[in-house]
Design a protein around this motif. Structure first.
Motif, PDB file in Angstrom:
ATOM      1  N   HIS A   1      32.206 129.040 -87.911  1.00  0.00           N
ATOM      2  CA  HIS A   1      31.771 127.696 -87.546  1.00  0.00           C
ATOM      3  C   HIS A   1      30.720 127.720 -86.431  1.00  0.00           C
ATOM      4  O   HIS A   1      30.107 126.691 -86.136  1.00  0.00           O
ATOM      5  CB  HIS A   1      32.972 126.849 -87.111  1.00  0.00           C
ATOM      6  CG  HIS A   1      33.872 127.528 -86.118  1.00  0.00           C
ATOM      7  ND1 HIS A   1      34.652 128.604 -86.462  1.00  0.00           N
ATOM      8  CD2 HIS A   1      34.098 127.299 -84.805  1.00  0.00           C
ATOM      9  CE1 HIS A   1      35.341 129.009 -85.395  1.00  0.00           C
ATOM     10  NE2 HIS A   1      35.018 128.248 -84.388  1.00  0.00           N
ATOM     11  N   LYS A   2      30.510 128.895 -85.840  1.00  0.00           N
ATOM     12  CA  LYS A   2      29.511 129.025 -84.771  1.00  0.00           C
ATOM     13  C   LYS A   2      28.465 130.099 -85.080  1.00  0.00           C
ATOM     14  O   LYS A   2      27.524 130.277 -84.315  1.00  0.00           O
ATOM     15  CB  LYS A   2      30.197 129.398 -83.450  1.00  0.00           C
ATOM     16  CG  LYS A   2      31.184 128.377 -82.917  1.00  0.00           C
ATOM     17  CD  LYS A   2      31.802 128.881 -81.617  1.00  0.00           C
ATOM     18  CE  LYS A   2      32.810 127.909 -81.049  1.00  0.00           C
ATOM     19  NZ  LYS A   2      33.431 128.424 -79.789  1.00  0.00           N
ATOM     20  N   ILE A   3      28.639 130.814 -86.171  1.00  0.00           N
ATOM     21  CA  ILE A   3      27.833 132.016 -86.410  1.00  0.00           C
ATOM     22  C   ILE A   3      26.348 131.699 -86.516  1.00  0.00           C
ATOM     23  O   ILE A   3      25.941 130.696 -87.103  1.00  0.00           O
ATOM     24  CB  ILE A   3      28.330 132.751 -87.672  1.00  0.00           C
ATOM     25  CG1 ILE A   3      27.779 134.177 -87.724  1.00  0.00           C
ATOM     26  CG2 ILE A   3      27.958 131.980 -88.944  1.00  0.00           C
ATOM     27  CD1 ILE A   3      28.457 135.073 -88.753  1.00  0.00           C
ATOM     28  N   LYS A   4      25.539 132.566 -85.906  1.00  0.00           N
ATOM     29  CA  LYS A   4      24.094 132.448 -85.989  1.00  0.00           C
ATOM     30  C   LYS A   4      23.607 133.239 -87.209  1.00  0.00           C
ATOM     31  O   LYS A   4      24.219 134.217 -87.617  1.00  0.00           O
ATOM     32  CB  LYS A   4      23.447 132.989 -84.710  1.00  0.00           C
ATOM     33  CG  LYS A   4      23.835 132.219 -83.462  1.00  0.00           C
ATOM     34  CD  LYS A   4      23.231 132.853 -82.221  1.00  0.00           C
ATOM     35  CE  LYS A   4      23.640 132.099 -80.967  1.00  0.00           C
ATOM     36  NZ  LYS A   4      23.097 132.737 -79.728  1.00  0.00           N
ATOM     37  N   HIS A   5      22.499 132.789 -87.743  1.00  0.00           N
ATOM     38  CA  HIS A   5      21.966 133.432 -88.951  1.00  0.00           C
ATOM     39  C   HIS A   5      21.743 134.925 -88.740  1.00  0.00           C
ATOM     40  O   HIS A   5      22.023 135.742 -89.626  1.00  0.00           O
ATOM     41  CB  HIS A   5      20.658 132.751 -89.357  1.00  0.00           C
ATOM     42  CG  HIS A   5      20.123 133.229 -90.669  1.00  0.00           C
ATOM     43  ND1 HIS A   5      19.218 134.272 -90.781  1.00  0.00           N
ATOM     44  CD2 HIS A   5      20.375 132.817 -91.940  1.00  0.00           C
ATOM     45  CE1 HIS A   5      18.943 134.484 -92.049  1.00  0.00           C
ATOM     46  NE2 HIS A   5      19.616 133.616 -92.776  1.00  0.00           N
ATOM     47  N   ASP A   6      21.280 135.312 -87.562  1.00  0.00           N
ATOM     48  CA  ASP A   6      20.992 136.719 -87.289  1.00  0.00           C
ATOM     49  C   ASP A   6      22.254 137.574 -87.223  1.00  0.00           C
ATOM     50  O   ASP A   6      22.171 138.808 -87.315  1.00  0.00           O
ATOM     51  CB  ASP A   6      20.227 136.857 -85.966  1.00  0.00           C
ATOM     52  CG  ASP A   6      18.792 136.340 -86.067  1.00  0.00           C
ATOM     53  OD1 ASP A   6      18.317 136.141 -87.205  1.00  0.00           O
ATOM     54  OD2 ASP A   6      18.163 136.137 -85.021  1.00  0.00           O
TER      55      ASP A   6
END
Length: 231
Positions: free
Chosen positions: A73-78
């Motif tokens: 729910h917080k993950i960044k694309h990178d």
């Protein structure tokens, strides 16, 4: 299964979407290290969308989920490639690079995930091929292998970075029953070594032959139970 360890998957209050359409509401479950969990449901019930959400191919719109320490729910694309190094993914269609040998297919993944030592790469390729019951197929092209052999290579690929969980979407769907049964034995061997398995399947014979916990996608919900609740 080791419930004394932290779960490898935790899903809480998650809504799962197919495009703009919600297909599963308020999903809650955990998967622990070494556990085997079947995911069942009719076509369109949300099984594949749930798996895609867990490996961050679909964005988690509502609620929370933690997979191998990554908060979806917080993950960044990178960070998504780093998440996928922690999990193994096995598809129904093999998705092997058809212009490369088995060895080159596996080496490509290792190099893409940071492996540099050619001797370590060669050793790891040999280890995972042995794990899935394949002999000297390193130099063969995918088209030279049977369907069952290709799927074993796919499983070997998924195990390259020693994931804590395998997520499998109808992994025997394109195989005849006898070969499918052989592939299930490969998964069971991996599971007994401590890797959790979350497997979507339509094959109710597997539920009968390999009793385990079942997550059932039905009427927009995920119901948690055992094989005995289903058959």
């Amino acid at each position: 299964m080791n419930m004394l360890q932290d779960p490898v998957v935790v899903v809480e209050g998650a809504d799962i979407y197919q495009g703009d359409k919600p297909v599963l509401n308020d999903v809650n479950f955990k998967v622990f290290p070494g556990e085997w969990v079947f995911l069942i449901g009719r076509t369109g019930s949300g099984k594949s969308s749930l798996l895609k959400t867990l490996y961050a191919d679909l964005w988690l719109e509502t609620g929370s989920a933690v997979v191998s320490g990554y908060e979806l729910h917080k993950i960044k694309h990178d960070d998504i490639p780093f998440l996928r190094r922690k999990i193994g993914i096995v598809f129904q269609d093999f998705q092997l690079l058809t212009d490369r040998t088995v060895e080159e297919n596996l080496a490509f993944v290792l190099k893409a995930t940071g492996w540099r030592d050619p001797f370590a790469i060669a050793d790891r390729i040999t280890e995972v091929l042995k794990l899935v019951g394949l002999g000297i197929v390193h130099k063969k092209m995918p088209h030279q292998l049977s369907g069952g052999e290709q799927q074993r290579v796919v499983i070997a690929r998924a195990m390259l970075n020693e994931p804590k969980i395998l997520m499998c979407d109808e992994p025997t769907g394109n195989l005849d029953p006898a070969v499918g049964e052989q592939i299930m034995h490969v998964f069971k061997t991996i599971n007994r070594s401590g890797t959790a398995v979350l497997m979507a399947t339509h094959n109710y014979d597997f539920l009968k032959n390999y009793p385990a916990r079942v997550l059932r996608c039905e009427h927009g919900e995920v119901k948690d139970g055992s094989t005995l609740d289903i058959i």
